[in-house]
Scaffold this active site. Structure first.
Site, short mmCIF file in Angstrom:
data_model
loop_
_atom_site.label_atom_id
_atom_site.label_comp_id
_atom_site.label_asym_id
_atom_site.label_seq_id
_atom_site.Cartn_x
_atom_site.Cartn_y
_atom_site.Cartn_z
N LYS A 188 0.80 -1.22 0.00
CA LYS A 188 0.00 0.00 0.00
C LYS A 188 0.84 1.28 0.00
O LYS A 188 0.35 2.33 -0.37
CB LYS A 188 -0.98 0.01 1.17
CG LYS A 188 -2.12 -0.98 0.95
CD LYS A 188 -3.44 -0.38 1.32
CE LYS A 188 -4.61 -1.27 0.96
NZ LYS A 188 -4.54 -2.59 1.60
N SER A 247 -8.82 0.32 7.42
CA SER A 247 -8.74 -0.59 8.55
C SER A 247 -7.30 -0.93 8.86
O SER A 247 -7.03 -1.76 9.71
CB SER A 247 -9.51 -1.87 8.24
OG SER A 247 -8.95 -2.48 7.11
N GLU A 258 -10.25 -13.86 -2.82
CA GLU A 258 -10.98 -13.22 -1.72
C GLU A 258 -11.22 -14.20 -0.60
O GLU A 258 -11.26 -15.41 -0.81
CB GLU A 258 -12.39 -12.82 -2.20
CG GLU A 258 -12.47 -11.55 -2.96
CD GLU A 258 -13.90 -11.29 -3.39
OE1 GLU A 258 -14.29 -10.14 -3.38
OE2 GLU A 258 -14.64 -12.23 -3.73
N GLY A 292 -16.28 -13.30 2.36
CA GLY A 292 -16.50 -11.97 1.79
C GLY A 292 -16.24 -11.97 0.30
O GLY A 292 -15.30 -11.33 -0.17
N ASP A 294 -17.67 -10.66 -2.34
CA ASP A 294 -18.40 -9.66 -3.14
C ASP A 294 -17.79 -9.48 -4.53
O ASP A 294 -18.51 -9.27 -5.51
CB ASP A 294 -18.44 -8.31 -2.42
CG ASP A 294 -17.04 -7.78 -2.13
OD1 ASP A 294 -16.33 -8.42 -1.34
OD2 ASP A 294 -16.66 -6.75 -2.71
N SER A 336 0.83 -9.83 -0.31
CA SER A 336 0.51 -8.40 -0.25
C SER A 336 1.03 -7.69 1.01
O SER A 336 1.26 -6.48 0.97
CB SER A 336 -1.00 -8.21 -0.36
OG SER A 336 -1.68 -8.99 0.61
C1 LIG Z 1 -5.32 -3.59 1.32
C2 LIG Z 1 -4.76 -4.94 1.32
C3 LIG Z 1 -5.23 -5.92 0.43
C4 LIG Z 1 -6.36 -5.66 -0.53
O1 LIG Z 1 -6.03 -4.65 -1.46
P1 LIG Z 1 -7.16 -3.93 -2.31
O2 LIG Z 1 -6.43 -2.94 -3.14
O3 LIG Z 1 -8.13 -3.30 -1.36
O4 LIG Z 1 -7.84 -4.99 -3.11
C5 LIG Z 1 -4.63 -7.16 0.45
N1 LIG Z 1 -3.62 -7.44 1.31
C6 LIG Z 1 -3.15 -6.55 2.17
C7 LIG Z 1 -2.04 -6.93 3.08
C8 LIG Z 1 -3.69 -5.26 2.22
O5 LIG Z 1 -3.22 -4.36 3.08
#
Ligand SMILES: *Cc1c(COP(=O)(O)O)cnc(C)c1O
Length: 326
Positions: free
Chosen positions: A54, A79, A205, A209, A211, A305
């Site tokens: 992010k 969050s 997903e 959840g 969606d 991620s």
């Molecule tokens: C935010 C986040 C996601 C999901 O990313 P989106 O862009 O909202 O789809 C997945 N893994 C981690 C660790 C995140 O912080």
């Protein structure tokens, strides 16, 4: 709706991030390869600055602010990881930051956000409307709202992770990406379209959840109740307008993973690859393993991620107490 970003925007974001974001490693594991009968390339964004991809989107978006916007500051709702990312990017760029956060957000994430110097306002995620609260505060203070996923600069920034992966690993047959609101997946899809047009892209997903899966099947955005899952980074209720448009165009399908499968992946990463990965970050590997896609013999990208999880929580989860899974 804003214009849909393109791969040129991902390239521009990569230039802005140069010298600020880490170029994270692409990890290999023979054990993982043997488990799936494929060649796996793990893009390890758990090693990104502040512990998740992010930072890419937030830094890209904030670095495009005008002098007036910089002075008044940035506001967002999140969050967790987008909050930390915005706070860190704002500190680097010397922009004031206000973060609207659910009061039950993981303690480590709230503390880290304050630690980066941002102001934090909390709300009850099962009762209050965070968008309304955020818009009101933004108007009162003249701050610019940078949402966590449905924004062209966020999407383009997140796509730089996939750009790096394809540059390093070459063409891939399949690419599994964790899916919440779709900023990461849509940005990765833009990069894949340009750099690996034959690659099949899957969002993953939490089963509780789904969606995104429902939305792609129905051809319109489906909104769900706040899902109860250990994947706190993917507790989104609805895809964004922009992210949905890109997903509809470029993504093959969305598959799901259960909380138990996420825990299994957490254990695997810790035991076999010596990495701490947060539950949401485990979605992609769990989806590649259990999502019903036959990847045998293929070259497969797995986007890890993030790695931000309280160590106590991590220990509870990998110790395997199923009573604590929800
Ligand atoms: C935010 C986040 C996601 C999901 O990313 P989106 O862009 O909202 O789809 C997945 N893994 C981690 C660790 C995140 O912080």
């Amino acid at each position: 709706m804003q214009d849909i970003p393109t791969y040129a925007d991902v390239e521009a974001a990569a230039e802005r991030l140069q010298g600020h974001a880490h170029r994270t490693p692409v990890m290999r594991s023979r054990t993982a390869d043997a488990l799936l009968g494929a060649q796996l390339f793990f893009k390890a964004e758990n090693f990104q600055r502040m512990g998740a991809f992010k930072f890419r989107g937030a830094f890209n978006a904030l670095s495009r602010f005008t002098p007036e916007q910089r002075k008044r500051g940035v506001i967002t709702f999140s969050s967790g990881n987008h909050a930390q990312a915005t706070a860190l990017a704002a500190r680097i760029l010397e922009i004031p930051a206000l973060i609207v956060m659910p009061e039950d957000a993981p303690a480590a994430k709230a503390a880290a956000t304050r630690g980066y110097g941002a102001e934090v306002v909390t709300y009850n995620r099962y009762e209050a409307n965070r968008e309304e609260l955020t818009s009101r505060l933004a108007a009162e203070r003249g701050m610019t709202l940078i949402p966590p996923y449905d924004h062209a600069d966020i999407i383009a920034g997140q796509g730089t992770a996939a750009k790096e992966l394809f540059e390093e690993a070459g063409e891939l047959d399949y690419f599994f990406v964790c899916l919440g609101g779709g900023g990461l997946l849509s940005g990765c899809a833009l990069a894949a379209r340009a750099l690996a047009p034959n690659c099949k892209i899957y969002g993953v997903e939490p089963e509780a959840g789904d969606d995104g899966r429902q939305s792609l099947l129905k051809g319109e955005r489906v909104k769900i109740e706040v899902p109860r899952t250990i994947a706190d980074g993917a507790q989104t209720q609805e895809l964004g307008e922009l992210t949905f448009a890109i997903l509809q165009r470029d993504v093959t399908a969305v598959v799901t993973a259960t909380d138990a499968q996420l825990v299994e992946a957490m254990r695997f990463y810790a035991e076999r690859m010596k990495m701490v990965v947060e539950p949401t970050g485990c979605l992609s590997f769990a989806g590649a393993r259990h999502g019903g896609i036959d990847v045998r013999g293929a070259r497969v990208g797995i986007l890890i991620s993030g790695g931000n999880v309280d160590l106590t929580r991590f220990a509870e989860l990998v110790a395997g107490s199923s009573a604590r899974l929800s």
